[in-house]
Design an enzyme around this catalytic site. Structure first.
Site, PDB file in Angstrom:
ATOM      1  N   ASP A  30      11.057   4.094   5.071  1.00  0.00           N
ATOM      2  CA  ASP A  30      11.337   2.626   6.274  1.00  0.00           C
ATOM      3  C   ASP A  30      12.560   2.550   6.772  1.00  0.00           C
ATOM      4  OD1 ASP A  30       9.074   0.304   4.655  1.00  0.00           O
ATOM      5  OD2 ASP A  30      11.428  -0.663   6.122  1.00  0.00           O
TER       6      ASP A  30
ATOM      7  N   LEU B 246     -19.974 -13.246  -6.659  1.00  0.00           N
ATOM      8  CA  LEU B 246     -21.461 -14.470  -6.612  1.00  0.00           C
ATOM      9  C   LEU B 246     -21.319 -15.400  -7.215  1.00  0.00           C
ATOM     10  CD1 LEU B 246     -23.860 -11.374  -5.997  1.00  0.00           C
ATOM     11  CD2 LEU B 246     -22.975 -13.078  -4.621  1.00  0.00           C
TER      12      LEU B 246
ATOM     13  N   CYS C 119      -5.948  -9.574   3.576  1.00  0.00           N
ATOM     14  CA  CYS C 119      -7.210  -7.988   4.136  1.00  0.00           C
ATOM     15  C   CYS C 119      -8.540  -8.660   4.432  1.00  0.00           C
ATOM     16  CB  CYS C 119      -7.567  -6.818   2.627  1.00  0.00           C
ATOM     17  SG  CYS C 119      -5.832  -6.471   2.253  1.00  0.00           S
TER      18      CYS C 119
ATOM     19  N   ARG D  14      -6.598  -2.872  -4.647  1.00  0.00           N
ATOM     20  CA  ARG D  14      -6.883  -5.169  -5.027  1.00  0.00           C
ATOM     21  C   ARG D  14      -4.499  -5.503  -5.736  1.00  0.00           C
ATOM     22  NH1 ARG D  14     -10.454  -5.655  -9.830  1.00  0.00           N
ATOM     23  NH2 ARG D  14      -9.765  -3.755 -10.218  1.00  0.00           N
TER      24      ARG D  14
ATOM     25  N   THR E 187      -5.779   0.168   7.538  1.00  0.00           N
ATOM     26  CA  THR E 187      -6.819   0.148   7.575  1.00  0.00           C
ATOM     27  C   THR E 187      -6.504  -0.015   8.818  1.00  0.00           C
ATOM     28  OG1 THR E 187      -7.346  -1.557   5.839  1.00  0.00           O
ATOM     29  CG2 THR E 187      -8.586  -2.088   7.944  1.00  0.00           C
TER      30      THR E 187
ATOM     31  N   VAL F 256       0.578  -1.509   0.194  1.00  0.00           N
ATOM     32  CA  VAL F 256      -0.470  -0.145  -0.043  1.00  0.00           C
ATOM     33  C   VAL F 256       0.818   0.970  -0.057  1.00  0.00           C
ATOM     34  CG1 VAL F 256      -1.931   0.723   1.682  1.00  0.00           C
ATOM     35  CG2 VAL F 256      -1.991  -1.117   0.882  1.00  0.00           C
TER      36      VAL F 256
ATOM     37  N   LYS G 264      -8.654 -10.270   7.544  1.00  0.00           N
ATOM     38  CA  LYS G 264      -7.765  -9.810   8.727  1.00  0.00           C
ATOM     39  C   LYS G 264      -9.321  -8.790   8.930  1.00  0.00           C
ATOM     40  CE  LYS G 264      -4.772  -6.671   7.865  1.00  0.00           C
ATOM     41  NZ  LYS G 264      -4.913  -5.594   8.284  1.00  0.00           N
TER      42      LYS G 264
ATOM     43  N   GLU H 129      -7.689   2.988   1.720  1.00  0.00           N
ATOM     44  CA  GLU H 129      -7.036   2.704  -0.093  1.00  0.00           C
ATOM     45  C   GLU H 129      -8.129   1.559  -0.524  1.00  0.00           C
ATOM     46  OE1 GLU H 129      -5.683  -0.455  -0.428  1.00  0.00           O
ATOM     47  OE2 GLU H 129      -5.647  -1.379   1.890  1.00  0.00           O
ATOM     48  N   PHE H 130      -8.337   1.642  -1.656  1.00  0.00           N
ATOM     49  CA  PHE H 130      -8.873   0.471  -2.304  1.00  0.00           C
ATOM     50  C   PHE H 130      -8.867  -0.261  -2.995  1.00  0.00           C
ATOM     51  CE2 PHE H 130     -11.864   3.880  -0.147  1.00  0.00           C
ATOM     52  CZ  PHE H 130     -12.354   2.681   0.028  1.00  0.00           C
TER      53      PHE H 130
HETATM   54  C1  UGA Z   1      -9.191  -6.639  -1.170  1.00  0.00           C
HETATM   55  C2  UGA Z   1     -10.313  -5.033  -1.796  1.00  0.00           C
HETATM   56  O1  UGA Z   1     -10.542  -5.783  -2.963  1.00  0.00           O
HETATM   57  C3  UGA Z   1      -9.694  -4.025  -2.028  1.00  0.00           C
HETATM   58  O2  UGA Z   1     -10.620  -3.070  -2.525  1.00  0.00           O
HETATM   59  C4  UGA Z   1      -8.889  -3.690  -0.559  1.00  0.00           C
HETATM   60  O3  UGA Z   1      -8.637  -2.649  -0.666  1.00  0.00           O
HETATM   61  C5  UGA Z   1      -8.034  -4.297  -0.283  1.00  0.00           C
HETATM   62  O4  UGA Z   1      -8.662  -6.062  -0.027  1.00  0.00           O
HETATM   63  C6  UGA Z   1      -7.324  -3.993   1.105  1.00  0.00           C
HETATM   64  O5  UGA Z   1      -8.098  -3.597   1.521  1.00  0.00           O
HETATM   65  O6  UGA Z   1      -5.686  -3.651   0.503  1.00  0.00           O
HETATM   66  P1  UGA Z   1      -7.560  -8.493  -2.549  1.00  0.00           P
HETATM   67  O7  UGA Z   1      -7.310  -8.518  -0.940  1.00  0.00           O
HETATM   68  O8  UGA Z   1      -6.194  -7.509  -3.284  1.00  0.00           O
HETATM   69  O9  UGA Z   1      -7.910  -6.551  -2.691  1.00  0.00           O
HETATM   70  O10 UGA Z   1      -8.897  -9.203  -2.913  1.00  0.00           O
HETATM   71  P2  UGA Z   1      -9.452  -9.397  -3.918  1.00  0.00           P
HETATM   72  O11 UGA Z   1      -9.017  -9.349  -5.123  1.00  0.00           O
HETATM   73  O12 UGA Z   1     -10.888  -8.321  -3.858  1.00  0.00           O
HETATM   74  O13 UGA Z   1      -9.898 -10.654  -3.939  1.00  0.00           O
HETATM   75  C7  UGA Z   1     -10.209 -11.291  -2.182  1.00  0.00           C
HETATM   76  C8  UGA Z   1     -10.897 -12.357  -2.309  1.00  0.00           C
HETATM   77  O14 UGA Z   1     -11.945 -12.474  -2.770  1.00  0.00           O
HETATM   78  C9  UGA Z   1      -9.648 -13.464  -3.355  1.00  0.00           C
HETATM   79  O15 UGA Z   1      -9.724 -15.010  -2.088  1.00  0.00           O
HETATM   80  C10 UGA Z   1      -9.985 -14.174  -3.670  1.00  0.00           C
HETATM   81  O16 UGA Z   1      -9.377 -15.134  -4.643  1.00  0.00           O
HETATM   82  C11 UGA Z   1     -11.804 -14.023  -3.865  1.00  0.00           C
HETATM   83  N1  UGA Z   1     -12.313 -13.177  -5.014  1.00  0.00           N
HETATM   84  C12 UGA Z   1     -11.619 -12.357  -5.509  1.00  0.00           C
HETATM   85  C13 UGA Z   1     -13.237 -14.165  -5.151  1.00  0.00           C
HETATM   86  O17 UGA Z   1     -13.649 -14.846  -5.360  1.00  0.00           O
HETATM   87  N2  UGA Z   1     -13.844 -13.468  -7.145  1.00  0.00           N
HETATM   88  C14 UGA Z   1     -13.444 -12.053  -6.877  1.00  0.00           C
HETATM   89  O18 UGA Z   1     -13.820 -11.721  -8.336  1.00  0.00           O
HETATM   90  C15 UGA Z   1     -12.451 -11.662  -6.682  1.00  0.00           C
END
Ligand code: UGA
Length: 450
Positions: free
Chosen positions: A30, A267, A277, A158, A123, A11, A280, A155-156
Site C-alpha cells: 500500500d 426477501l 458494493c 460480506r 470488481t 478485500v 455501486k 471476491e464474495f
Molecule cells: C455484498 C455481498 O453480499 C457479498 O457477497 C459481496 O462479496 C460483497 O457485497 C462485495 O461485493 O464485496 P456486503 O455489501 O458486505 O456484501 O453486504 P450484504 O451483507 O450482502 O448486505 C448488502 C445490503 O443488503 C445491506 O444494505 C444490507 O442491509 C442488505 N441486506 C443484507 C438485507 O436487506 N437483508 C439481508 O439479509 C442481508
C-alpha cells in the site's frame, strides 16, 4: 506460494491475511506508510470482526507482511493480486486505480518468478481484465500475454463476515487467460472443498456483478411489495413474505426438515440496500450496459425503488407525527448494516437527510460507527454517545440499522424518557419482540391504521 496483494482495503487485507493463514508467503502493498506500519504491528486499520486476531497471528508467524515497496514484494513472486478500489463515477466505474496497479506490476514484472500470474480481484466491468489490465501489464513490462498469465478471481466477502466467508466459500471463481494461468491461481486455494469454477475472464467478471445485482433485485422486489402492503389496510408484508418463503422452491424440505436458506433474508422489507458494493455494482452494470447499447429496465427500477425507500420511511413518520419542524428524532444505527462501521450509501444516513429536509433535529447513536460518523454532524444532526441521551425528550426514535442490541435496551424506561414514545423500525428487524405497552412500535410494510 509467494503472493503480492496490491491495495489493503477490506478485500485486499482480508484476502491477504486469509491466504497467509493457509501458509502462503504474502506481502500486502500500500502507498500509505502509516497503514503499512499498522498492519505490520498486527493491527487492523478498519473494523472487521475476526481480522485483528488473524492479523496478529499471521504477522507474528511471518507469513504476512506489509510494505510500501512493490519492487521488493514482486521479487520471486508467483502471483500478484489487484485489490484496489473501483469507485463509482459519472461513467459508472472508475478504473484508474486498477489500470495504475496493472502498470506498476508490469514495471516490476522482470523481478518476479519466471512465470507470474497477474490476478484481478477488484470488481471490474466485463472485458476490463482482457483489455485494460492486459494492455497496461504488456506495455509496462514489454512482455506479451503468455510470458505472464492473467486471471480474474472475484471476491464474495460480506463486510462484517469477511474472514468467515473467505474460510467457507460457496464457490471459487477463476477466470483465466489460459489453463496455465488458471492452474497457478487455483493453487492458492488448494485444500478447499467447494466447487472451483474455471472459466473465461469475462464470465468471472460477469459472475461477480450478477451475484450482487441479484441480491439488490431481491431487496428492491421485497420493498416494492412492502410499499404496496403499506397502502392496503389489512396487509402486512411479513405475513405475505412468510407464506412466500414456504414455497418449496425457496425453502426445500430435506429429510423431513425445512431448509431456510440465507437468501430468504434478502426477501424481507427494509429501508433499502447500502454499503460499498450493491449500490455501486448495480450502477456500474447499468452504465456498462448502456455503453454496449443494452437496456436494463429491471436494474434501473431496482435502483429507483432503493433510492425511494428512505423517503417512504420518513413519510410514514410524518403521517404519525405530523410536521417534523424542530421535532427531536433519535436515530438508532448509522452503519449500512450491523457488524460494520461502514456508512457508505447507508439507508440510515439517507433517512437522516430526509428528516433534515423536513426540519427535524436528529440525535444519532451507533454502537460502532460514531467515530466514522463525525463528518455528518451539523446544526441539525447531533451525535449522541448513548442511546439514552439520543431518546431523551425525543418525539420519536427510528431504528436505522438492525443492531441486535437495540432490541435489548430498556424500552420501558426509554418510553418514559421520550416526549412521545414512538419507535419506528426502518429495518423491520424486531417485530417478534414483546414491546412494553408504554411504547408504540411501528414496523414498515404494514398499513398504519388511522
Ligand atoms: C455484498 C455481498 O453480499 C457479498 O457477497 C459481496 O462479496 C460483497 O457485497 C462485495 O461485493 O464485496 P456486503 O455489501 O458486505 O456484501 O453486504 P450484504 O451483507 O450482502 O448486505 C448488502 C445490503 O443488503 C445491506 O444494505 C444490507 O442491509 C442488505 N441486506 C443484507 C438485507 O436487506 N437483508 C439481508 O439479509 C442481508
Amino acid at each position: 506460494m509467494r503472493i503480492t496483494i496490491v491495495g489493503t482495503g477490506y478485500v485486499g487485507l482480508v484476502t491477504g491475511a486469509c491466504l497467509a493463514e493457509l501458509g502462503h508467503q504474502v506481502t500486502c502493498v500500500d502507498l500509505i506508510k502509516e497503514r503499512v506500519e499498522q498492519i505490520n504491528r498486527g493491527e487492523a486499520p478498519f473494523y472487521e470482526p475476526e481480522l485483528p486476531r488473524l492479523l496478529n497471528t499471521v504477522t507474528r508467524q511471518g507469513t504476512l507482511q506489509a510494505s510500501t515497496s512493490l519492487p521488493e514484494a514482486m521479487r520471486e513472486c508467483e502471483l500478484s493480486m489487484i485489490t484496489v478500489g473501483t469507485p463509482a463515477n459519472a461513467d459508472g466505474i472508475d478504473l484508474t486505480a486498477v489500470a495504475d496497479a496493472a502498470g506498476q506490476i508490469g514495471t516490476w514484472l522482470h523481478l518476479a518468478a519466471p512465470y507470474h500470474v497477474v490476478t484481478v480481484k477488484s470488481t471490474v466491468t466485463p472485458g476490463t481484465t482482457a483489455t485494460l489490465v492486459r494492455s497496461r501489464v504488456e506495455a509496462a513490462s514489454r512482455q506479451s500475454l503468455g510470458k505472464f498469465g492473467l486471471c480474474m478471481n472475484p471476491e464474495f466477502l460480506r463486510e462484517g463476515a469477511a474472514v468467515t466467508d473467505f474460510r467457507n466459500p460457496d464457490r471459487i471463481v477463476i477466470g483465466q487467460s489460459d489453463q496455465r494461468a488458471g492452474n497457478l491461481a487455483a493453487e492458492m486455494y488448494r485444500g478447499f472443498t467447494c466447487p472451483v469454477i474455471m472459466t473465461t475472464l469475462e464470465n468471472a467478471e460477469m459472475i461477480k456483478y450478477t451475484s450482487n445485482t441479484l441480491l439488490a433485485t431481491l431487496i428492491s422486489f421485497s420493498n416494492e411489495i412492502a410499499s404496496l402492503c403499506e397502502a392496503i389496510p389489512g396487509c402486512d408484508v411479513d405475513a405475505v413474505m412468510d407464506a412466500i418463503h414456504l414455497d418449496k422452491r425457496l425453502s426445500p424440505i430435506v429429510n423431513g426438515e425445512r431448509i431456510k436458506p440465507d437468501i430468504l433474508s434478502y426477501l424481507r422489507t427494509s429501508s433499502g440496500y447500502g454499503g460499498s458494493c450493491l449500490p455501486k455494482d448495480v450502477l456500474a452494470l447499468r452504465m456498462f450496459a448502456k455503453h454496449i447499447s443494452v437496456s436494463t429496465p429491471l436494474l434501473d427500477a431496482v435502483t429507483e425503488v432503493n433510492t425511494n425507500r428512505p423517503r417512504v420511511v420518513v413519510e410514514r413518520i410524518i403521517r404519525t407525527l405530523g410536521s417534523l419542524r424542530n421535532r427531536k428524532i433519535a436515530m438508532l444505527g448509522l452503519a449500512f448494516k450491523p457488524g460494520t462501521d461502514d456508512l457508505r450509501f447507508s439507508p440510515a444516513i439517507e433517512i437522516i437527510n430526509h428528516l433534515r429536509q423536513h426540519g427535524a433535529i436528529i440525535h444519532a447513536y451507533d454502537p460502532v460507527a460514531l467515530p466514522a460518523a463525525a463528518g455528518i454532524q451539523n446544526e441539525q444532526v447531533i451525535l449522541s454517545d448513548s442511546p439514552e441521551s439520543a431518546v431523551t425528550d425525543a418525539d420519536a426514535a427510528v431504528i436505522g440499522t438492525a443492531w441486535p442490541e437495540f432490541a435489548e435496551l430498556d424500552w420501558h424506561t426509554f418510553s418514559n424518557l421520550m416526549k412521545t414514545p414512538y419507535l419506528f423500525d426502518a429495518r423491520n428487524a424486531f417485530r417478534d419482540k414483546n414491546w412494553p405497552a408504554s411504547l408504540r412500535y411501528i414496523p414498515i410494510g404494514v398499513c398504519i391504521e388511522e
